[in-house]
Design a protein around this motif. Structure first.
Motif, PDB file in Angstrom:
ATOM      1  N   VAL A  50       0.863  -1.184   0.000  1.00 28.24           N
ATOM      2  CA  VAL A  50       0.000   0.000   0.000  1.00 28.24           C
ATOM      3  C   VAL A  50       0.902   1.237   0.000  1.00 28.24           C
ATOM      4  O   VAL A  50       1.807   1.331   0.825  1.00 28.24           O
ATOM      5  N   GLY A  51       0.669   2.171  -0.939  1.00 26.26           N
ATOM      6  CA  GLY A  51       1.561   3.330  -1.063  1.00 26.26           C
ATOM      7  C   GLY A  51       2.927   2.879  -1.552  1.00 26.26           C
ATOM      8  O   GLY A  51       3.947   3.254  -0.992  1.00 26.26           O
ATOM      9  N   VAL A  52       2.907   2.110  -2.626  1.00 24.41           N
ATOM     10  CA  VAL A  52       4.152   1.499  -3.147  1.00 24.41           C
ATOM     11  C   VAL A  52       5.125   2.544  -3.686  1.00 24.41           C
ATOM     12  O   VAL A  52       6.317   2.298  -3.796  1.00 24.41           O
ATOM     13  N   ALA A  63      11.465 -14.350  -5.373  1.00 24.44           N
ATOM     14  CA  ALA A  63      10.523 -15.225  -6.072  1.00 24.44           C
ATOM     15  C   ALA A  63       9.576 -15.966  -5.124  1.00 24.44           C
ATOM     16  O   ALA A  63       8.617 -16.592  -5.589  1.00 24.44           O
ATOM     17  N   SER A  64       9.823 -15.879  -3.795  1.00 26.32           N
ATOM     18  CA  SER A  64       8.889 -16.514  -2.855  1.00 26.32           C
ATOM     19  C   SER A  64       7.635 -15.647  -2.658  1.00 26.32           C
ATOM     20  O   SER A  64       6.727 -16.031  -1.926  1.00 26.32           O
ATOM     21  N   THR A  65       7.618 -14.503  -3.301  1.00 23.85           N
ATOM     22  CA  THR A  65       6.507 -13.572  -3.119  1.00 23.85           C
ATOM     23  C   THR A  65       5.899 -13.186  -4.479  1.00 23.85           C
ATOM     24  O   THR A  65       6.565 -13.289  -5.516  1.00 23.85           O
ATOM     25  N   GLU A  66       4.660 -12.723  -4.422  1.00 28.63           N
ATOM     26  CA  GLU A  66       4.027 -12.128  -5.604  1.00 28.63           C
ATOM     27  C   GLU A  66       3.489 -10.774  -5.149  1.00 28.63           C
ATOM     28  O   GLU A  66       2.566 -10.719  -4.336  1.00 28.63           O
ATOM     29  N   VAL A  67       4.098  -9.713  -5.635  1.00 33.42           N
ATOM     30  CA  VAL A  67       3.828  -8.377  -5.098  1.00 33.42           C
ATOM     31  C   VAL A  67       2.856  -7.610  -6.004  1.00 33.42           C
ATOM     32  O   VAL A  67       3.046  -7.538  -7.214  1.00 33.42           O
ATOM     33  N   THR A  68       1.836  -7.036  -5.372  1.00 34.29           N
ATOM     34  CA  THR A  68       0.924  -6.101  -6.046  1.00 34.29           C
ATOM     35  C   THR A  68       1.079  -4.773  -5.312  1.00 34.29           C
ATOM     36  O   THR A  68       1.150  -4.758  -4.076  1.00 34.29           O
ATOM     37  N   GLY A  69       1.159  -3.675  -6.054  1.00 34.57           N
ATOM     38  CA  GLY A  69       1.307  -2.365  -5.417  1.00 34.57           C
ATOM     39  C   GLY A  69       0.143  -1.459  -5.762  1.00 34.57           C
ATOM     40  O   GLY A  69      -0.439  -1.561  -6.843  1.00 34.57           O
ATOM     41  N   ILE A  70      -0.192  -0.567  -4.821  1.00 33.90           N
ATOM     42  CA  ILE A  70      -1.175   0.486  -5.132  1.00 33.90           C
ATOM     43  C   ILE A  70      -0.621   1.810  -4.611  1.00 33.90           C
ATOM     44  O   ILE A  70       0.144   1.844  -3.636  1.00 33.90           O
ATOM     45  N   ASP A  71      -1.024   2.890  -5.272  1.00 30.62           N
ATOM     46  CA  ASP A  71      -0.617   4.224  -4.811  1.00 30.62           C
ATOM     47  C   ASP A  71      -1.599   5.241  -5.384  1.00 30.62           C
ATOM     48  O   ASP A  71      -2.171   5.049  -6.455  1.00 30.62           O
ATOM     49  N   LEU A  72      -1.758   6.330  -4.655  1.00 34.00           N
ATOM     50  CA  LEU A  72      -2.635   7.430  -5.077  1.00 34.00           C
ATOM     51  C   LEU A  72      -1.982   8.261  -6.184  1.00 34.00           C
ATOM     52  O   LEU A  72      -2.671   8.865  -7.002  1.00 34.00           O
ATOM     53  N   ALA A 115       2.821  -1.525   4.425  1.00 33.30           N
ATOM     54  CA  ALA A 115       2.729  -0.086   4.153  1.00 33.30           C
ATOM     55  C   ALA A 115       3.967   0.577   4.756  1.00 33.30           C
ATOM     56  O   ALA A 115       4.102   0.650   5.983  1.00 33.30           O
ATOM     57  N   GLN A 116       4.854   1.010   3.899  1.00 29.35           N
ATOM     58  CA  GLN A 116       6.120   1.586   4.343  1.00 29.35           C
ATOM     59  C   GLN A 116       6.052   3.103   4.203  1.00 29.35           C
ATOM     60  O   GLN A 116       5.884   3.622   3.094  1.00 29.35           O
ATOM     61  N   PHE A 117       6.122   3.797   5.306  1.00 34.14           N
ATOM     62  CA  PHE A 117       6.131   5.260   5.308  1.00 34.14           C
ATOM     63  C   PHE A 117       4.852   5.829   4.672  1.00 34.14           C
ATOM     64  O   PHE A 117       4.899   6.750   3.871  1.00 34.14           O
TER      65      PHE A 117
END
Ligand SMILES: C[S@@+](CC[C@H](N)C(=O)[O-])C[C@H]1O[C@@H](n2cnc3c(N)ncnc32)[C@H](O)[C@@H]1O
Length: 228
Positions: A50-52, A63-72, A115-117
């Motif tokens: 969130v807030g990528v 590769a152990s993860t599947e990342v989706t990002g969202i941002d305004l 959610a980082q920062f």
């Protein structure tokens, strides 16, 4: 009394930040970003950032993860999409322009929400946390990293003073941990797991929550107090 930043103010601020964000904020925030991603990798699976932003965290997943990002912010996302186009991040599935207050994902879609920062910037942090809680699977985690308010002493006074002068930059340095704790205490199935100051200097704090997969026992409810 803290006044929440409006989303439009955040969008304006991050349109200005986007061209210089990686150079200015990359090195300063790297320890916090890596600690949050390491905690998310322990969970693994489908991760929502969130807030990528510009995708500075993409290097911290594997590769152990599947990342989706969202941002305004469209200008911040344009930078993230440029990184994805390099082909170096096959574990990043997609990024979307979306408001964290109204996530366009089904309930229980992700193993972990990071959610980082971000949480200290949004107009309504409790609503964003509740949206993160909704989209994380039972047993999954929400991981936050931020600078949190010192609450007492000279540092707290300095942060309150700075807060008056940094709102236009999309910053809010006086956000208290107590607000995160209160959200967990008032939210069904939300357990405050960890509050950890990060090295060096303890400037950033990692906070994690778990969405419980059954009604919490009295001991687990106590956990929300113990992590304080
Ligand atoms: C300080 S930057 C952090 C970016 C990234 N997480 C990092 O660590 O580099 C904050 C980000 O949160 C985004 N943001 C702020 N409010 C938001 C909201 N309501 N919904 C989605 N993103 C938001 C901003 O556009 C910005 O990209």
């Amino acid at each position: 009394m803290t006044r929440d930043l409006e989303s439009s103010l955040v969008e304006t601020a991050y349109a200005r930040w986007a061209p210089i964000y990686d150079a200015v904020c990359g090195p300063v925030m790297v320890k916090g970003r890596r600690a949050a991603a390491a905690a998310a990798r322990e969970v693994g699976g489908k991760i929502l950032e969130v807030g990528v932003g510009t995708g500075l965290s993409f290097d911290d997943y594997d590769a152990s993860t599947e990342v989706t990002g969202i941002d305004l912010s469209a200008p911040m996302l344009a930078k993230a999409r440029a990184k994805m186009a390099s082909g170096r991040y096959p574990h990043v599935k997609a990024v979307y322009q979306m408001d964290a207050h109204e996530l366009d994902f089904a309930d229980a879609s992700f193993d972990c929400v990071v959610a980082q920062f971000v949480i200290t910037l949004v107009a309504n942090p409790e609503r964003v946390l509740s949206e993160c809680h909704r989209v994380v699977k039972p047993g999954g985690r929400i991981i936050l990293v931020n600078h949190l308010y010192s609450e007492v002493g000279f540092a707290a006074a300095l942060e309150r003073w700075a807060a008056q002068r940094t709102r236009g930059l999309g910053l809010r340095p006086e956000f208290p941990f107590a607000r995160l704790q209160a959200w967990a205490q008032s939210t069904q199935d939300a357990i405050l797991l960890e509050r950890r100051k990060l090295k060096p200097f303890g400037i950033y704090t990692l906070v994690s929550f778990q969405r419980h997969d059954q009604a919490p026992s009295p001991n687990q409810t106590d956990h929300n107090h113990a992590a304080a």
